[in-house]
Design a protein around this motif. Structure first.
Motif, PDB file in Angstrom:
ATOM      1  N   PRO A 123       0.828  -1.216   0.000  1.00 52.15           N
ATOM      2  CA  PRO A 123       0.000   0.000   0.000  1.00 52.15           C
ATOM      3  C   PRO A 123       0.858   1.260   0.000  1.00 52.15           C
ATOM      4  CG  PRO A 123      -0.778  -1.566   1.642  1.00 52.15           C
ATOM      5  CD  PRO A 123       0.525  -2.094   1.141  1.00 52.15           C
ATOM      6  N   ARG A 132      -7.651   6.085   1.272  1.00 51.64           N
ATOM      7  CA  ARG A 132      -6.198   6.270   1.399  1.00 51.64           C
ATOM      8  C   ARG A 132      -5.660   7.431   0.569  1.00 51.64           C
ATOM      9  NH1 ARG A 132      -4.255  -0.004   0.636  1.00 51.64           N
ATOM     10  NH2 ARG A 132      -5.722  -0.955   2.108  1.00 51.64           N
ATOM     11  N   TRP A 158      -1.766  -3.329   4.434  1.00 48.93           N
ATOM     12  CA  TRP A 158      -1.610  -4.526   3.605  1.00 48.93           C
ATOM     13  C   TRP A 158      -2.361  -5.699   4.226  1.00 48.93           C
ATOM     14  CZ3 TRP A 158       0.364  -9.233   5.098  1.00 48.93           C
ATOM     15  CH2 TRP A 158       0.482 -10.198   4.072  1.00 48.93           C
ATOM     16  N   ALA A 203      -6.094  -5.384   3.683  1.00 49.63           N
ATOM     17  CA  ALA A 203      -6.440  -5.675   2.288  1.00 49.63           C
ATOM     18  C   ALA A 203      -6.319  -7.165   2.002  1.00 49.63           C
ATOM     19  CB  ALA A 203      -5.546  -4.869   1.345  1.00 49.63           C
TER      20      ALA A 203
END
Length: 260
Positions: free
Chosen positions: A80, A173, A249, A252
């Motif tokens: 990310p 984000r 991360w 996700a």
């Protein structure tokens, strides 16, 4: 022309490896020492190795797994990306939202459900400085005899301390707010002049974490929310950044696994 692809080695879960586990894993690598293992065990939170080639990262992953440390190799360009931070100089808190203010004092209300990540840390900070001193020495001159002369001397100093930092990342984000406790005017959000900046910082982190119920919390924010009185220390800002990347991360990765 881009260079060879680089990789990172990440923990699979939040259970951090011990120094002894890492010492045994490091014995397979001539460039890693027991001291490196201790530093990594204390400082790393999620990302154990970065910016290395595929063979080295896979060898490191296998050495970790042999010690019972769950690890995964991820390409650096698949991690990310954190947005650029915006320094907050004023905010407000209510049960429904928190409000940020721009440099002109204009408010923007943000729903607590839109807060994706909250991270708090005491980051070690080193600052270079200069000192100047003056002293008088006696000099001999054949014409005037002994006479005093002033000499100025300068040097460099290294001052160390900690920065209390709060990071807030919003959904999508694309927005990231940052608060440095030493520069933040807490009087807008908490009118308690008897409290120290550190106590006000702890209060603020707890209030935000209580309201941002959907947010991912780093170990610093979790510790303060759970009643810890002091802010966990990080050796440098990069370790805090790496932890935030790993948390995003991990979230996700769980989301992808749930839809597989």
């Amino acid at each position: 022309m881009s260079g060879p692809r680089q990789f990172a080695v990440l923990q699979k879960d939040s259970a951090s490896p011990t120094a002894e586990q890492l010492k045994r894993a490091f014995r397979s690598f001539s460039n890693l020492t027991d001291a490196d293992a201790v530093r990594l065990a204390v400082g790393a939170h999620g990302i154990l190795l970065r910016h290395t080639d595929g063979d080295a990262s896979r060898a490191f992953q296998q050495a970790l797994q042999a010690e019972g440390i769950g690890a995964v190799v991820v390409a650096e360009d698949e991690l990310p990306k954190l947005p650029e931070g915006r320094s907050l100089q004023r905010l407000g808190i209510s049960p429904r939202a928190f409000t940020v203010y721009d440099l002109l004092g204009r408010p923007t209300a943000i729903d607590w459900a839109d807060v994706t990540l909250v991270a708090a840390a005491a980051v070690r900070h080193f600052e270079m400085g200069r000192t100047e001193t003056e002293r008088t020495v006696l000099r001999f001159n054949p014409l005037v005899g002994i006479w005093p002369k002033k000499i100025k001397e300068s040097g460099r100093t290294v001052e160390s301390g900690t920065l209390l930092l709060l990071e807030i990342i919003l959904a999508g984000r694309t927005t990231r707010y940052q608060i440095d406790a030493a520069r933040f005017p807490f009087n807008y959000v908490i009118d308690q002049p008897g409290l120290s900046p550190a106590e006000k910082f702890v209060w603020l982190v707890r209030e935000i974490c209580r309201d941002a119920t959907r947010a991912i919390l780093n170990r610093g924010a979790l510790g303060l929310l759970g009643g810890q009185a002091t802010v966990p220390e990080y050796a440098n800002r990069q370790m805090l950044t790496d932890e935030m990347i790993w948390l995003l991360w991990q979230e996700a990765h769980k989301h992808r696994a749930g839809h597989a």
